[in-house]
Design a protein around this motif. Structure first.
Motif, PDB file in Angstrom:
ATOM      1  N   PHE A  96       0.696  -1.086   0.206  1.00 36.79           N
ATOM      2  CA  PHE A  96      -0.092   0.125   0.035  1.00 36.79           C
ATOM      3  C   PHE A  96       0.490   1.166   0.215  1.00 36.79           C
ATOM      4  CE2 PHE A  96      -3.535   2.918   1.666  1.00 36.79           C
ATOM      5  CZ  PHE A  96      -4.284   2.390   0.873  1.00 36.79           C
ATOM      6  N   ALA A  97       2.324   1.283   0.881  1.00 38.33           N
ATOM      7  CA  ALA A  97       2.766   1.847   0.428  1.00 38.33           C
ATOM      8  C   ALA A  97       3.317   3.191  -1.060  1.00 38.33           C
ATOM      9  CB  ALA A  97       3.937   1.731   1.498  1.00 38.33           C
ATOM     10  N   VAL A  98       3.455   2.562  -1.369  1.00 40.98           N
ATOM     11  CA  VAL A  98       2.997   3.530  -3.155  1.00 40.98           C
ATOM     12  C   VAL A  98       2.164   4.346  -3.568  1.00 40.98           C
ATOM     13  CG1 VAL A  98       4.864   1.574  -3.651  1.00 40.98           C
ATOM     14  CG2 VAL A  98       2.444   0.894  -4.736  1.00 40.98           C
ATOM     15  N   LYS A  99       1.346   4.401  -2.576  1.00 37.47           N
ATOM     16  CA  LYS A  99      -0.172   4.427  -3.199  1.00 37.47           C
ATOM     17  C   LYS A  99       0.573   6.525  -2.906  1.00 37.47           C
ATOM     18  CE  LYS A  99      -3.781   1.801  -3.088  1.00 37.47           C
ATOM     19  NZ  LYS A  99      -5.544   2.011  -3.164  1.00 37.47           N
ATOM     20  N   PRO A 100      -0.229   7.431  -3.176  1.00 41.87           N
ATOM     21  CA  PRO A 100       0.607   8.423  -3.039  1.00 41.87           C
ATOM     22  C   PRO A 100      -0.359   8.986  -1.917  1.00 41.87           C
ATOM     23  CG  PRO A 100      -0.760   8.336  -5.429  1.00 41.87           C
ATOM     24  CD  PRO A 100      -0.845   7.021  -4.664  1.00 41.87           C
ATOM     25  N   SER A 101       0.192   9.972  -1.077  1.00 42.00           N
ATOM     26  CA  SER A 101       0.292  10.412  -0.155  1.00 42.00           C
ATOM     27  C   SER A 101      -1.804  11.166   0.411  1.00 42.00           C
ATOM     28  CB  SER A 101       0.972  11.531   0.116  1.00 42.00           C
ATOM     29  OG  SER A 101       2.563  11.361   0.121  1.00 42.00           O
ATOM     30  N   GLY A 102      -1.781  10.678   1.571  1.00 37.31           N
ATOM     31  CA  GLY A 102      -3.315  10.711   1.572  1.00 37.31           C
ATOM     32  C   GLY A 102      -3.399  10.506   2.686  1.00 37.31           C
ATOM     33  N   ILE A 103      -4.980  10.163   2.697  1.00 36.65           N
ATOM     34  CA  ILE A 103      -5.654  10.198   4.556  1.00 36.65           C
ATOM     35  C   ILE A 103      -5.866   8.641   4.602  1.00 36.65           C
ATOM     36  CG2 ILE A 103      -7.114  10.357   6.670  1.00 36.65           C
ATOM     37  CD1 ILE A 103      -7.381  13.083   5.887  1.00 36.65           C
ATOM     38  N   TYR A 104      -5.593   7.501   4.915  1.00 37.67           N
ATOM     39  CA  TYR A 104      -5.682   6.160   4.952  1.00 37.67           C
ATOM     40  C   TYR A 104      -6.444   5.367   6.166  1.00 37.67           C
ATOM     41  CZ  TYR A 104      -3.922   6.440   0.628  1.00 37.67           C
ATOM     42  OH  TYR A 104      -3.440   7.639  -1.150  1.00 37.67           O
ATOM     43  N   MET A 163      -5.935  -0.463   4.429  1.00 46.05           N
ATOM     44  CA  MET A 163      -5.380  -0.808   3.588  1.00 46.05           C
ATOM     45  C   MET A 163      -5.347  -2.205   3.445  1.00 46.05           C
ATOM     46  SD  MET A 163      -2.307   1.407   5.259  1.00 46.05           S
ATOM     47  CE  MET A 163      -2.130   2.054   5.588  1.00 46.05           C
ATOM     48  N   ILE A 164      -5.754  -2.930   4.672  1.00 49.40           N
ATOM     49  CA  ILE A 164      -5.995  -4.601   4.801  1.00 49.40           C
ATOM     50  C   ILE A 164      -7.367  -5.178   4.094  1.00 49.40           C
ATOM     51  CG2 ILE A 164      -6.270  -6.123   6.862  1.00 49.40           C
ATOM     52  CD1 ILE A 164      -4.042  -4.888   6.569  1.00 49.40           C
ATOM     53  N   GLY A 165      -6.787  -5.957   3.305  1.00 47.35           N
ATOM     54  CA  GLY A 165      -7.701  -6.642   2.219  1.00 47.35           C
ATOM     55  C   GLY A 165      -8.553  -7.793   3.400  1.00 47.35           C
TER      56      GLY A 165
END
Length: 811
Positions: free
Chosen positions: A265-273, A456-458
């Protein structure tokens, strides 16, 4: 005549005004680049001490340096108004260019406020403290304002260059305001003003500290290299886990899978997760894995963990510190050992006295990895004091992990959401809401701008089912308990087969203390431990380590605690008894039972405690009744709410109903003013203009019309204001002794960081009682409060009766 900004204590060397202004400008510009507003912050830096180009200030600082034991009269020289006045006269009076007029207000307010706190542009009485300062014609230090202008344009920057610089600042402001975000223009300007103020405060104090220390500042870490090295160490640790026999269990394999999902998940752009790993799922290391990878990929400057309780800070920081292997890389910030006061310290500027050393001590959150509390995070944005505000700019370009985010205080939900939305939209920060019990922060009016597909967790429902290790037994809807009855129940529980350890979590310190005493009096021979926030962090950590030691060898043990133990503390009991509270609290308490699933399914009892006084604990009281309703629903039909009180469906319903019940409280009501914090900080200019015109008959002569200082003076994360006090426990005694010495700024920085482990927070009525009974002392010219030895008990912590023995009485 040579200008003087500071005179160094050690050798009487002079730092000129132009040296200081240009040095602060350069630092402020570097901080402003995070928001692409380097000229706005640089403008504040180069003008903030413009008033030191006066004979008044020169006479003042020379007199102070020659007679340090008898400094000039307090507040005798104003040197912070001149920079704000210059901007006002050049760019505000004509109002011909609104963008430059706003620049004059944003930057000018930061300048005139840099020795205290931001002024109100417009107070609730429709008065402008900002205008009063920049228009003041009676300030004797500004009698010769024209000579100040000439000195600045002659020594710092030419007039032509200056106007070009302001053009660039105005262009930055225009771009800032045009960016589409979930917040209104007033909120944008509020956060921008606070950011400029933060950059100025930190740049000013850093430049002064470097001059006073007479050596270059420590070289900045290459954080990308550091995070890459930490990642390698973390992966080595994770690999060593995989080689242990017990890691072949289903739970350990699932932990490993979730950890890998975090990295992907860390390769996704910055945001609120969101990261909704169940309790015991290894979220500390999984979130650290995400943070290291994301920081390396996107060049983030730091990783910040924000937790609800100091108990978790020590535990999690120590876990990360062991991986990193370098104590200097990881700092913990529990509390402000030195409290900001409402005093303006302008008269102290330029002097190397105790107050100035305390101000310059390095606590600006510039370390690569930081652990702090929710209180401190919210204080950075909303509380009074330059010490809090100084840290704001370092929250940008960061990975910020909110551990147990469901503990955001109800009154601060809107403010919390607004701060995170700002950090996402402008601060280039990536934010992770980490908890097994996600609150519905995107359900409220001022909602959180959570990314789509944020989790982040499926297959989260399957994960929750796989992590089931406890059965929640509802006794709360059947009967009520007193402590006397609870003692019998505890003794029965600990005598059952397969139960060696029992944890009891109650809602108030008073009933926890009383239950502990009753169990001790019973004298069953089983060790009984007590935990509460009346103990300093180091004290609680030592008790937790003793308890863990007992648990590790399978000894019988009973632990009684307030809710501080339930949010993220890595500890596991065979049985948990939880006094009825909100659903999130029940779920977190269940996470301290059979944490690693080694004993099949164990029991968590939910009881209704009849002796708890919740009259002043509205959130717990309301949460308790809502949880009771859900328990009754499940008793009527076991298929309700997904068939489980700890299901995601039950939690979602609980938080939506909880926030609906508190809808009018989410915006932080300031009852004495009959306004909310959101109104004070972000109400529209049109609304304020109408009120101003009704009172004065004139148009409002301001572009910004909000009450920053009034809001800050009324902001306290918890309802009753508390003050940090250092306690004489363990190394705390040595710290108190050193605080009475005459160390350097570096010594003070080290001491203040160490002291955080040895502080407790006291309410005003507790301080008054201790003062009356002689249990308080003061260090550092009265800036730091400390407890006397007889006021701290090795058994209970704070002893308000002031007659304790320091002997340990745990068993």
């Amino acid at each position: 005549m040579r200008s003087i900004a500071h005179i160094r204590e050690s050798d009487n060397q002079i730092q000129t005004v132009e040296e200081h202004l240009l040095g602060v400008k350069a630092l402020a510009e570097s901080y402003g680049e995070k928001l692409e507003v380097k000229h706005l912050t640089g403008l504040a830096g180069m003008l903030h001490d413009l008033g030191k180009y006066t004979r008044h200030f020169r006479d003042y600082i020379l007199a102070a340096a020659s007679t340090p034991s008898a400094p000039p009269k307090r507040g005798s020289v104003d040197h912070s108004t001149a920079g704000g006045r210059l901007l006002y006269e050049l760019f505000h009076i004509s109002r011909s260019n609104p963008c430059k007029g706003i620049v004059a207000e944003v930057v000018g307010n930061a300048i005139i406020s840099h020795h205290s706190y931001l002024h109100d542009f417009l107070s609730i009485d429709l008065e402008s403290a900002y205008l009063q300062r920049v228009r003041d014609k009676k300030c004797p230090e500004l009698d010769d304002f024209e000579s100040i202008r000439q000195a600045f344009f002659g020594n710092v920057m030419s007039e032509e260059e200056f106007h070009d610089y302001v053009e660039k600042a105005a262009a930055e402001l225009e771009r800032f305001l045009m960016k589409p975000t979930p917040v209104n223009s007033e909120a944008k300007l509020m956060f921008l003003t606070k950011f400029v103020f933060s950059a100025l405060i930190d740049a000013d104090r850093t430049n002064t500290r470097i001059f006073e220390a007479n050596r270059p500042d420590e070289p900045a870490h290459n954080n990308r290299e550091l995070f890459n090295a930490c990642y390698v160490k973390l992966m080595n640790k994770i690999q060593s886990f995989k080689e242990q026999p017990e890691t072949k269990s289903a739970i350990h394999l699932l932990r490993s899978e979730m950890s890998e999902q975090c990295e992907q998940f860390a390769v996704k752009p910055s945001g609120i997760y969101t990261l909704s790993i169940p309790t015991g799922g290894g979220k500390t290391l999984a979130s650290f894995r995400y943070a290291l990878k994301h920081a390396s990929v996107y060049g983030k400057k730091r990783i910040i963990y924000v937790v609800p309780y100091t108990t978790i800070i020590e535990q999690n920081a120590e876990e990360i510190r062991k991986i990193v292997g370098d104590e200097a890389v990881v700092i913990e910030h529990h509390s402000n050992v030195i409290e900001d006061t409402l005093d303006d310290d302008e008269n102290q500027d330029g002097l190397a006295n105790t107050q100035q050393k305390a101000k310059l001590a390095k606590d600006n959150w510039d370390a690569p990895i930081i652990f702090t509390t929710m209180v401190q995070f919210l204080n950075v944005f909303y509380a009074y004091g330059s010490r809090n505000s100084r840290r704001l700019h370092n929250l940008c370009e960061s990975v910020i992990i909110f551990d147990e985010v469901q503990k955001v205080p109800i009154s601060c939900v809107s403010l919390f959401n607004q701060a995170l939305n700002f950090l996402k939209a402008y601060g280039q920060s990536s934010i992770v809401l980490c908890t097994a019990t996600q609150p519905a922060l995107d359900f409220v009016k001022h909602k959180l701008d959570i990314n789509l597909s944020a989790e982040m967790i499926g297959r989260l429902d399957d994960v929750i089912d796989a992590f089931k290790r406890v059965e929640v037994i509802d006794k709360a809807t059947e009967e009520s308990f007193t402590n006397a009855k609870l003692v019998d129940f505890i003794e029965t529980a600990v005598s059952e087969d397969g139960v060696n350890s029992v944890l009891i979590i109650l809602n108030t310190k008073a009933v926890v203390k009383d239950l502990y005493r009753q169990l001790k009096t019973r004298g069953s021979g089983i060790p009984v431990y007590h935990l509460s926030t009346s103990m300093c962090a180091a004290h609680r950590s030592e008790i937790l380590e003793e308890v863990k030691g007992q648990l590790s060898v399978g000894n019988k043990v009973i632990c009684i605690s307030t809710q501080l133990i339930e949010a993220g503390v890595d500890i596991s009991f065979d049985c948990v008894i939880r006094s009825l509270a909100g659903l999130d609290s029940i779920a977190q308490a269940a996470g301290r039972c059979n944490r690693h699933g080694k004993k099949g399914i164990q029991r968590v009892y939910v009881i209704d405690h009849a002796e708890e006084s919740l009259s002043r604990l509205k959130e717990i009281k309301v949460g308790k009744e809502m949880a009771r309703k859900i328990l009754k629903d499940l008793k009527r039909d076991s298929k309700y709410h997904g068939g489980n009180i700890l299901s995601r469906r039950a939690m979602e319903r609980y938080f939506k109903e909880f926030y609906t019940e508190f809808e009018t409280d989410l915006n932080y009501s300031v009852l004495p003013l009959r306004k909310s914090m959101m109104e004070l900080l972000t109400s529209s200019r049109e609304y304020n203009d109408k009120a101003y015109k009704s009172k004065t008959g004139q148009r409002l002569p301001l572009f910004i019309a909000n009450s920053y200082r009034t809001a800050a003076e009324h902001f306290h994360v918890i309802d009753d204001r508390t003050t940090s006090v250092v306690v004489p426990y363990g190394k705390g005694e040595d710290i108190i002794a050193e605080l009475n010495g005459d160390g350097t700024i570096d010594d003070l920085t080290r001491l203040l960081r160490s002291a955080q482990h040895y502080t407790i927070s006291l309410y005003d009525h507790e301080l008054r009682e201790l003062d009356r009974s002689g249990g308080l002392d003061r260090c550092l010219d009265g800036k730091v409060l400390v407890l006397k030895e007889r006021a701290y008990s090795g058994e209970f912590g704070l002893d308000i009766e002031n007659d304790s023995s320091m002997g340990m009485l745990i068993m």
